[in-house]
Motif scaffolding. Structure first.
Motif, short mmCIF file in Angstrom:
data_model
loop_
_atom_site.label_atom_id
_atom_site.label_comp_id
_atom_site.label_asym_id
_atom_site.label_seq_id
_atom_site.Cartn_x
_atom_site.Cartn_y
_atom_site.Cartn_z
N THR A 77 13.27 4.13 0.05
CA THR A 77 13.48 3.04 1.00
C THR A 77 12.31 2.98 1.98
O THR A 77 11.93 4.00 2.56
N ARG A 78 11.74 1.80 2.16
CA ARG A 78 10.58 1.65 3.01
C ARG A 78 11.01 1.23 4.41
O ARG A 78 11.93 0.42 4.59
N HIS A 79 10.30 1.75 5.38
CA HIS A 79 10.57 1.44 6.79
C HIS A 79 9.25 1.18 7.50
O HIS A 79 8.21 1.72 7.11
N SER A 80 9.33 0.36 8.57
CA SER A 80 8.11 0.05 9.33
C SER A 80 8.45 -0.12 10.80
O SER A 80 9.59 -0.44 11.17
N GLY B 128 10.21 8.15 1.80
CA GLY B 128 10.33 9.51 1.29
C GLY B 128 10.74 9.54 -0.17
O GLY B 128 11.30 8.56 -0.68
N ASN B 129 10.43 10.70 -0.86
CA ASN B 129 10.83 10.86 -2.26
C ASN B 129 11.72 12.08 -2.46
O ASN B 129 11.77 12.66 -3.54
N GLY B 130 12.40 12.45 -1.38
CA GLY B 130 13.29 13.61 -1.46
C GLY B 130 12.74 14.77 -0.66
O GLY B 130 13.28 15.13 0.38
N ARG B 131 11.62 15.36 -1.13
CA ARG B 131 11.03 16.51 -0.43
C ARG B 131 9.92 16.07 0.51
O ARG B 131 9.81 16.60 1.62
N GLN C 98 0.83 -1.20 0.00
CA GLN C 98 0.00 0.00 0.00
C GLN C 98 0.87 1.25 0.00
O GLN C 98 0.53 2.27 -0.65
N LEU C 99 1.99 1.21 0.71
CA LEU C 99 2.90 2.34 0.74
C LEU C 99 3.50 2.60 -0.64
O LEU C 99 3.66 3.76 -1.05
N ASP C 100 3.85 1.53 -1.36
CA ASP C 100 4.40 1.71 -2.71
C ASP C 100 3.39 2.41 -3.62
O ASP C 100 3.75 3.31 -4.41
N VAL D 246 13.55 7.39 7.87
CA VAL D 246 13.09 7.84 6.55
C VAL D 246 13.91 9.02 6.07
O VAL D 246 14.27 9.13 4.89
N ARG D 247 14.26 9.90 6.97
CA ARG D 247 14.99 11.12 6.61
C ARG D 247 16.44 10.82 6.22
O ARG D 247 16.99 11.46 5.32
N GLU D 248 17.03 9.84 6.86
CA GLU D 248 18.46 9.59 6.64
C GLU D 248 18.71 8.63 5.48
O GLU D 248 19.79 8.63 4.90
N ASP D 249 17.73 7.75 5.16
CA ASP D 249 17.96 6.77 4.10
C ASP D 249 17.72 7.40 2.74
O ASP D 249 17.20 8.51 2.60
N ARG D 250 18.08 6.60 1.73
CA ARG D 250 17.93 7.06 0.36
C ARG D 250 16.45 7.12 -0.03
O ARG D 250 15.60 6.53 0.64
N VAL D 251 16.19 7.78 -1.15
CA VAL D 251 14.82 7.98 -1.60
C VAL D 251 14.18 6.64 -1.98
O VAL D 251 14.81 5.82 -2.66
#
Length: 564
Positions: free
Chosen positions: A113-116, A137-140, A34-36, A106-111
């Motif tokens: 990348t999913r986290h839970s 995240g997608n950057g912004r 769902q996140l994707d 989310v802020r530190e990983d690359r664009v």
């Protein structure tokens, strides 16, 4: 049943963990998918060409609409370029529902990348619920999906209750199986044990019920065969013993009549022995008189021992001072002691030693012990000690003669036992004196024990309860003479060495504790300090000729080595 309950509990916990893990893993996979999709919508809607027309709040509402009317999840979007606005959330979800650790990841990983993570989802004006939070995240922009786990928690509660119910029923079933096994296996074995106990207690008619043809049935049949054979053998032994006792009693009684006639004739010959012209005839008359006395004593002892065997011996107890009985027994044997060159030393307490005993039997015990000590004392001193405590009185007769070989301390009380089997019984003793003495002591509920070592002499100790019929738990006198214990302790201390006196004393104490002769009886109490006083009287028993006892122990012809 307890082991079964533990096993069922472990299996239940393991099964619950597996169900919980599988349920949460499925929920997490669905949430990440769902996140994707949300990231794709966010990328399209907030592209550079649509930003003026589409706001961040609109995108949030559109993603929320995808969850359907049941509201499977909540959406939270945050614009990292806006420092004073903490994003937009649906259904009044507080931004604090997203943990700081997830935001940091989310802020530190690359664009992309999913986290839970699992956290509490907090609402404005409503109670918090457990939930699964996924984000990327997608950057912004940062997109977070918050999935309440209320339904999953209800499912797990239902599974838990079901497992508890099933486990309880399973434990009850196992208990029923154990009960059946107990009835089929354990109870017959228990009945066999009870039957064996009753058989050991003397109920020789005890038998087991034979049911079926299994191993337990064969066990019962074997037990019954053993019990039957044992009953037959014991019956034969009892009949043989009864016949033997009856024979001894009959012979003893029947011999008294001719013996009385022979005695009268022998007394007449003995009185006129000096008138015979041949000195050998006079000597023969003296030998005849001596052997007749021994024969009479033997008959008297056989009658007494037969009464003990038949259980016909009775106790005529009365309260007496044991010191008086000791003095009377010493007076009866002092003549023999004088002829043997022994001196009797008495160690008597200054206060009365009262006990409920049969005067005649106790005096006979003491005479037997004293004559035995004189005969084997090799002319050395005989020490007679008396002591008493709250529950018991004791008399110890100590000689310094040949002593006893290892293992002979119990054999001396056997009938007709001799320390040297090669010797013929030519002495005046009957061989039954100590046997009768032990029977008399046991009739009182007391102990008659012996100690001895080669070259160190021996000591016999008589312990009797103060009250007739009371249980004897200890003796106020030690079985091993104190001087022997002291010499052992001194020898042990010398072998340890002079460097550490405390270690020597400890080793000496261990030797005393390890001495089996120190085991005077069950729960032997400490020696009563009041039982020995400083005013013990030391007496030398000398005087006129002593008469012979009922057992013939006073005859001076008893030779050394005859312990009976």
């Amino acid at each position: 049943m307890l082991i079964s309950a533990v096993v069922v509990a472990i299996l239940g916990v393991f099964l619950m963990q597996q169900i919980t893990t599988a349920l949460l893993e499925g929920k997490e996979k669905s949430a990440l998918l769902q996140l994707d999709e949300g990231l794709g919508v966010l990328q399209r809607e907030l592209s550079s060409g649509n930003v003026p027309e589409v706001t961040l709040k609109d995108v949030t509402n559109r993603l929320m609409a995808r969850s359907g009317p049941s509201g499977l999840y909540e959406v939270y979007i945050r614009d990292t370029d806006q420092k004073y606005l903490d994003g937009y959330a649906t259904n009044e979800v507080l931004p604090e529902s997203v943990p700081e650790r997830l935001r940091r990841a989310v802020r530190e990983d690359r664009v992309g990348t999913r986290h839970s993570t699992y956290s509490e989802i907090s609402y404005i004006g409503r109670e918090s619920v457990p939930g699964l939070v996924v984000g990327a995240g997608n950057g912004r922009y940062e997109l977070y999906y918050l999935f309440p786990l209320t339904q999953e928690q209800q499912t797990l509660n239902t599974v838990t209750h079901t497992l508890v119910g099933v486990s309880s029923v399973l434990v009850l079933l196992l208990a029923a199986i154990a009960w059946l096994v107990t009835r089929q296996v354990v109870i017959p074995v228990r009945l066999a044990a009870h039957a064996a106990e009753r058989l050991a207690a003397g109920r020789l008619e005890e038998r087991m019920k034979v049911r079926g043809e299994d191993d337990l049935a064969r066990l019962a049949a074997s037990f019954n065969d053993m019990a039957g054979n044992l009953q037959d053998k014991i019956g034969e032994l009892e009949e043989l013993s009864k016949v033997q006792r009856q024979f001894v009693s009959d012979v003893s009684h029947e011999l008294r009549t001719p013996l009385t006639t022979i005695r009268i004739a022998a007394d007449m010959i003995y009185e006129h022995r000096e008138t015979f012209p041949d000195p050998a005839v006079g000597r023969s008359a003296e030998l005849l008189q001596s052997q007749l006395e021994r024969f009479e004593n033997l008959l008297a002892d056989l009658l007494e021992i037969s009464r003990h065997d038949a259980g016909a011996a009775t106790l005529d107890a009365e309260s007496v001072d044991v010191r008086d009985l000791v003095l009377r027994a010493v007076g009866d044997t002092e003549g023999l002691a004088e002829r043997k060159g022994s001196k009797m030393v008495l160690q008597l307490p200054g206060e009365p030693c009262m006990a409920e005993v049969d005067r005649r039997r106790v005096e006979r015990i003491l005479r037997n012990l004293l004559v035995n000590a004189v005969e084997h004392g090799e002319g050395k001193d005989i020490v007679v000690s008396v002591a008493a405590d709250r529950d018991a009185v004791a008399v110890a007769v100590r000689d310094h003669g040949v002593g006893l070989q290892p293992g002979h301390a119990q054999l001396v009380f056997d009938r007709f036992w001799r320390a040297d089997p090669a010797r013929a019984r030519t002495t005046g003793g009957t061989g039954l004196g100590l046997s009768i003495a032990k029977e008399d002591a046991q009739l009182h509920g007391g102990w008659l024990q012996a100690w001895g070592e080669p070259g160190k002499g021996s000591q016999f100790r008589l312990s009797l309860p103060r009250v007739a019929g009371a249980e004897l738990r200890g003796s106020p006198l030690p079985l091993v003479p104190p001087e022997v214990e002291l010499s052992r302790a001194s020898f042990t201390a010398l072998t340890v060495g002079e460097g550490d006196s405390s270690e020597a004393a400890r080793a000496a104490g261990e030797v005393q504790q390890a001495d089996p002769a120190r085991k005077d009886g069950p729960d032997r109490p400490e020696e009563d300090p009041g039982a020995r006083r400083d005013d013990w009287a030391a007496m030398s028993a000398t005087g006129a000729e002593g008469g012979s006892s009922a057992g013939g122990e006073g005859d001076p012809t008893v030779r050394d080595g005859d312990r009976s």
